[in-house]
Design a protein around this motif. Structure first.
Motif, PDB file in Angstrom:
ATOM      1  N   PHE A 284       0.817  -1.215   0.000  1.00 28.34           N
ATOM      2  CA  PHE A 284       0.000   0.000   0.000  1.00 28.34           C
ATOM      3  C   PHE A 284       0.855   1.272   0.000  1.00 28.34           C
ATOM      4  O   PHE A 284       0.341   2.362   0.262  1.00 28.34           O
ATOM      5  CB  PHE A 284      -0.933   0.004   1.216  1.00 28.34           C
ATOM      6  N   SER A 285       2.159   1.114  -0.295  1.00 27.35           N
ATOM      7  CA  SER A 285       3.074   2.265  -0.396  1.00 27.35           C
ATOM      8  C   SER A 285       3.047   3.121   0.860  1.00 27.35           C
ATOM      9  O   SER A 285       2.993   4.359   0.802  1.00 27.35           O
ATOM     10  CB  SER A 285       2.730   3.124  -1.621  1.00 27.35           C
ATOM     11  N   LEU A 286       3.096   2.477   2.013  1.00 27.85           N
ATOM     12  CA  LEU A 286       3.122   3.181   3.297  1.00 27.85           C
ATOM     13  C   LEU A 286       4.539   3.143   3.862  1.00 27.85           C
ATOM     14  O   LEU A 286       5.168   2.089   3.914  1.00 27.85           O
ATOM     15  CB  LEU A 286       2.146   2.534   4.281  1.00 27.85           C
ATOM     16  N   GLN A 287       5.026   4.301   4.283  1.00 25.84           N
ATOM     17  CA  GLN A 287       6.362   4.414   4.865  1.00 25.84           C
ATOM     18  C   GLN A 287       6.285   5.267   6.128  1.00 25.84           C
ATOM     19  O   GLN A 287       6.627   6.457   6.123  1.00 25.84           O
ATOM     20  CB  GLN A 287       7.332   5.042   3.851  1.00 25.84           C
ATOM     21  N   PRO A 288       5.842   4.685   7.232  1.00 26.82           N
ATOM     22  CA  PRO A 288       5.672   5.480   8.465  1.00 26.82           C
ATOM     23  C   PRO A 288       6.964   6.106   8.977  1.00 26.82           C
ATOM     24  O   PRO A 288       6.909   7.114   9.690  1.00 26.82           O
ATOM     25  CB  PRO A 288       5.118   4.455   9.468  1.00 26.82           C
ATOM     26  N   HIS A 289       8.107   5.524   8.611  1.00 25.75           N
ATOM     27  CA  HIS A 289       9.370   6.042   9.128  1.00 25.75           C
ATOM     28  C   HIS A 289       9.846   7.280   8.386  1.00 25.75           C
ATOM     29  O   HIS A 289      10.810   7.926   8.803  1.00 25.75           O
ATOM     30  CB  HIS A 289      10.449   4.961   9.023  1.00 25.75           C
ATOM     31  N   ARG A 290       9.173   7.641   7.298  1.00 28.15           N
ATOM     32  CA  ARG A 290       9.597   8.784   6.507  1.00 28.15           C
ATOM     33  C   ARG A 290       8.585   9.921   6.612  1.00 28.15           C
ATOM     34  O   ARG A 290       7.391   9.692   6.821  1.00 28.15           O
ATOM     35  CB  ARG A 290       9.767   8.390   5.032  1.00 28.15           C
ATOM     36  N   VAL A 291       9.067  11.137   6.453  1.00 27.64           N
ATOM     37  CA  VAL A 291       8.187  12.302   6.455  1.00 27.64           C
ATOM     38  C   VAL A 291       8.734  13.303   5.444  1.00 27.64           C
ATOM     39  O   VAL A 291       9.951  13.475   5.322  1.00 27.64           O
ATOM     40  CB  VAL A 291       8.081  12.941   7.862  1.00 27.64           C
ATOM     41  N   ASP A 292       7.848  13.892   4.691  1.00 29.68           N
ATOM     42  CA  ASP A 292       8.232  14.901   3.718  1.00 29.68           C
ATOM     43  C   ASP A 292       7.712  16.250   4.195  1.00 29.68           C
ATOM     44  O   ASP A 292       6.872  16.321   5.096  1.00 29.68           O
ATOM     45  CB  ASP A 292       7.641  14.559   2.348  1.00 29.68           C
ATOM     46  N   SER A 293       8.211  17.314   3.609  1.00 22.74           N
ATOM     47  CA  SER A 293       7.802  18.648   4.016  1.00 22.74           C
ATOM     48  C   SER A 293       7.053  19.344   2.886  1.00 22.74           C
ATOM     49  O   SER A 293       7.231  19.011   1.713  1.00 22.74           O
ATOM     50  CB  SER A 293       9.016  19.492   4.424  1.00 22.74           C
ATOM     51  N   PHE A 294       6.204  20.285   3.244  1.00 18.48           N
ATOM     52  CA  PHE A 294       5.511  21.089   2.250  1.00 18.48           C
ATOM     53  C   PHE A 294       5.179  22.432   2.864  1.00 18.48           C
ATOM     54  O   PHE A 294       5.176  22.602   4.080  1.00 18.48           O
ATOM     55  CB  PHE A 294       4.222  20.393   1.772  1.00 18.48           C
ATOM     56  N   LYS A 295       4.932  23.399   1.992  1.00 18.84           N
ATOM     57  CA  LYS A 295       4.543  24.726   2.439  1.00 18.84           C
ATOM     58  C   LYS A 295       3.738  25.370   1.325  1.00 18.84           C
ATOM     59  O   LYS A 295       4.269  25.649   0.246  1.00 18.84           O
ATOM     60  CB  LYS A 295       5.777  25.579   2.762  1.00 18.84           C
ATOM     61  N   LEU A 296       2.463  25.588   1.557  1.00 18.66           N
ATOM     62  CA  LEU A 296       1.616  26.230   0.578  1.00 18.66           C
ATOM     63  C   LEU A 296       1.789  27.744   0.641  1.00 18.66           C
ATOM     64  O   LEU A 296       1.838  28.326   1.728  1.00 18.66           O
ATOM     65  CB  LEU A 296       0.147  25.867   0.813  1.00 18.66           C
ATOM     66  N   SER A 297       1.873  28.361  -0.510  1.00 20.04           N
ATOM     67  CA  SER A 297       2.023  29.811  -0.563  1.00 20.04           C
ATOM     68  C   SER A 297       0.727  30.482  -0.132  1.00 20.04           C
ATOM     69  O   SER A 297      -0.368  30.060  -0.505  1.00 20.04           O
ATOM     70  CB  SER A 297       2.386  30.249  -1.982  1.00 20.04           C
ATOM     71  N   ASN A 298       0.867  31.535   0.664  1.00 16.76           N
ATOM     72  CA  ASN A 298      -0.297  32.334   1.054  1.00 16.76           C
ATOM     73  C   ASN A 298      -0.327  33.671   0.318  1.00 16.76           C
ATOM     74  O   ASN A 298      -1.001  34.614   0.733  1.00 16.76           O
ATOM     75  CB  ASN A 298      -0.309  32.575   2.563  1.00 16.76           C
ATOM     76  N   ASP A 299       0.412  33.738  -0.782  1.00 13.57           N
ATOM     77  CA  ASP A 299       0.488  34.962  -1.569  1.00 13.57           C
ATOM     78  C   ASP A 299      -0.828  35.184  -2.313  1.00 13.57           C
ATOM     79  O   ASP A 299      -1.252  34.323  -3.099  1.00 13.57           O
ATOM     80  CB  ASP A 299       1.650  34.863  -2.569  1.00 13.57           C
ATOM     81  N   PRO A 300      -1.503  36.314  -2.102  1.00 11.07           N
ATOM     82  CA  PRO A 300      -2.763  36.557  -2.819  1.00 11.07           C
ATOM     83  C   PRO A 300      -2.581  36.676  -4.327  1.00 11.07           C
ATOM     84  O   PRO A 300      -3.544  36.521  -5.086  1.00 11.07           O
ATOM     85  CB  PRO A 300      -3.271  37.870  -2.207  1.00 11.07           C
ATOM     86  N   LEU A 301      -1.347  36.943  -4.774  1.00 16.31           N
ATOM     87  CA  LEU A 301      -1.055  37.043  -6.206  1.00 16.31           C
ATOM     88  C   LEU A 301      -0.332  35.809  -6.724  1.00 16.31           C
ATOM     89  O   LEU A 301       0.386  35.872  -7.727  1.00 16.31           O
ATOM     90  CB  LEU A 301      -0.210  38.301  -6.471  1.00 16.31           C
ATOM     91  N   PHE A 302      -0.514  34.685  -6.043  1.00 16.93           N
ATOM     92  CA  PHE A 302       0.204  33.463  -6.398  1.00 16.93           C
ATOM     93  C   PHE A 302      -0.007  33.087  -7.864  1.00 16.93           C
ATOM     94  O   PHE A 302       0.949  32.825  -8.603  1.00 16.93           O
ATOM     95  CB  PHE A 302      -0.248  32.312  -5.491  1.00 16.93           C
ATOM     96  N   VAL A 303      -1.251  33.055  -8.316  1.00 16.66           N
ATOM     97  CA  VAL A 303      -1.557  32.622  -9.681  1.00 16.66           C
ATOM     98  C   VAL A 303      -0.901  33.551 -10.692  1.00 16.66           C
ATOM     99  O   VAL A 303      -0.250  33.105 -11.652  1.00 16.66           O
ATOM    100  CB  VAL A 303      -3.081  32.562  -9.898  1.00 16.66           C
ATOM    101  N   ALA A 304      -1.056  34.852 -10.493  1.00 12.67           N
ATOM    102  CA  ALA A 304      -0.491  35.817 -11.439  1.00 12.67           C
ATOM    103  C   ALA A 304       1.039  35.727 -11.491  1.00 12.67           C
ATOM    104  O   ALA A 304       1.645  35.800 -12.565  1.00 12.67           O
ATOM    105  CB  ALA A 304      -0.925  37.228 -11.058  1.00 12.67           C
TER     106      ALA A 304
END
Length: 360
Positions: free
Chosen positions: A134-154
């Motif tokens: 089931f492609s589970l790897q509890p020992h690993r963790v990845d990072s992410f950060k979503l942009s909160n920029d109101p002009l992100f799309v532009a």
């Protein structure tokens, strides 16, 4: 003439169950996909339309439509395969998956094969096989950060447009600083690579100061303009802008891709840019350094020249960086940007839907 589709009708109870499978984060992805296929077929979609909507093969849609028509919800479960009789039931597997995704072991942040085996009474090797299936790897963790920029799309469309369709008579430069580069001297000599023995270096070191590399990567050719400074202020950034101005032919406009670091927006910098109208600044969205190609070159510099080196002074470190830039410019290799702005925004949308547990 194509064969007519088998009529597919679902009850309210089946619809509720299918929606739960499609949205529940603990559901195996294969089951979630089958549930979405049936829901879209029940809404009147053709096999081709559903396949294009979900990004799967039309034959796959036809298979699960037929299985549901013949056997209902039970038809979406994988059929048993020939071979040695299974020792672990579907209930055991579901129990392991549910505990892996929904619980944590006492006094720990994640499961190991040993702790899960003790909690479920299933062998460690079986736990390992279930997780791999089931492609589970509890020992690993990845990072992410979503942009909160109101002009992100532009901003994404603007910068990706510069990469994929640069303006005529202009140079696109990806500019940033690699700050706080440390001149680290290993306490003992490095041991070289030998047959059967990897290279070795001591874990401890002596610090001999830091330096900051200001770099501008030509997005089209892969060439780099770089200069090291001992400090990281607007004063040094303006000095570097002067170097860029002297390096780029006067007949070309200069499009600078910069992040939102305060050094890039001081009154001193703004005044200098106002006096040089051929410079056009494009700021990346917040928390989106991945869109600045010079970051990829910084990674190459770190991996190939800095990480496994030993420097006795900042002067020696700066000489090594300068030599690496010269070698890069002798045989430049551009980083080719291939993903359109629409593809990037669609990926971000899918990610947001996945972490929020929604389909739309």
């Amino acid at each position: 003439m194509p064969r007519p589709l088998a009529p597919l009708h679902i009850t309210n109870e089946e619809r509720s169950e299918l929606r739960g499978w499609a949205r529940r984060p603990t559901t195996a992805q294969a089951m979630a996909l089958r549930a979405r296929i049936v829901l879209r077929c029940a809404a009147g979609g053709s096999n081709q339309d559903v396949a294009e909507d979900l990004g799967v093969n039309r034959i796959t849609v036809g298979k699960w439509r037929r299985r549901f028509v013949e056997s209902g919800l039970d038809g979406l479960v994988d059929a048993p395969r020939p071979g040695v009789e299974r020792q672990i039931s579907d209930e055991d597997i579901e129990r392991v998956i549910a505990r892996t995704l929904e619980e944590t072991p006492p006094h720990a942040t994640h499961w190991s094969t040993r702790s899960m085996a003790e909690a479920t009474g299933i062998s460690k090797s079986s736990i390992n096989r279930i997780w791999r299936a089931f492609s589970l790897q509890p020992h690993r963790v990845d990072s992410f950060k979503l942009s909160n920029d109101p002009l992100f799309v532009a901003k994404v469309r603007d910068i990706v447009g510069l990469y994929m369709d640069p303006p005529d008579k202009a140079l696109v430069l990806c500019v940033d600083e690699k700050s706080q580069m440390q001149a680290l001297e290993r306490t003992q000599p490095l041991l070289p690579l030998r047959p059967g023995v990897m290279a070795k270096q001591t874990h401890d070191y002596v610090r001999h100061g830091t330096t900051t590399l200001f770099a501008a990567l030509d997005a089209k050719t892969g060439q780099v303009i770089g200069k090291c400074y001992r400090r990281h202020r607007a004063t040094e950034f303006v000095k570097f802008l002067r170097i860029i101005n002297g390096s780029v032919p006067a007949k070309l406009d200069v499009h600078l891709i910069l992040d939102n670091y305060s050094t890039h927006k001081t009154p001193t910098v703004r005044r200098w840019l106002a006096r040089h109208p051929r410079f056009h600044v494009h700021y990346t969205p917040t928390y989106s350094s991945w869109i600045n190609l010079v970051e990829s070159w910084f990674a190459v510099l770190t991996n190939r020249r800095l990480r496994r080196s030993s420097f006795r002074s900042t002067r020696q470190l700066e000489s090594a960086v300068k030599a690496f830039i010269e070698a890069t410019n002798e045989h430049p290799t551009p980083f080719v940007w291939s993903k359109s702005a629409a593809d990037i925004l669609e990926s971000v949308q899918r990610f947001c839907q996945r972490i929020s547990g929604t389909d739309h």
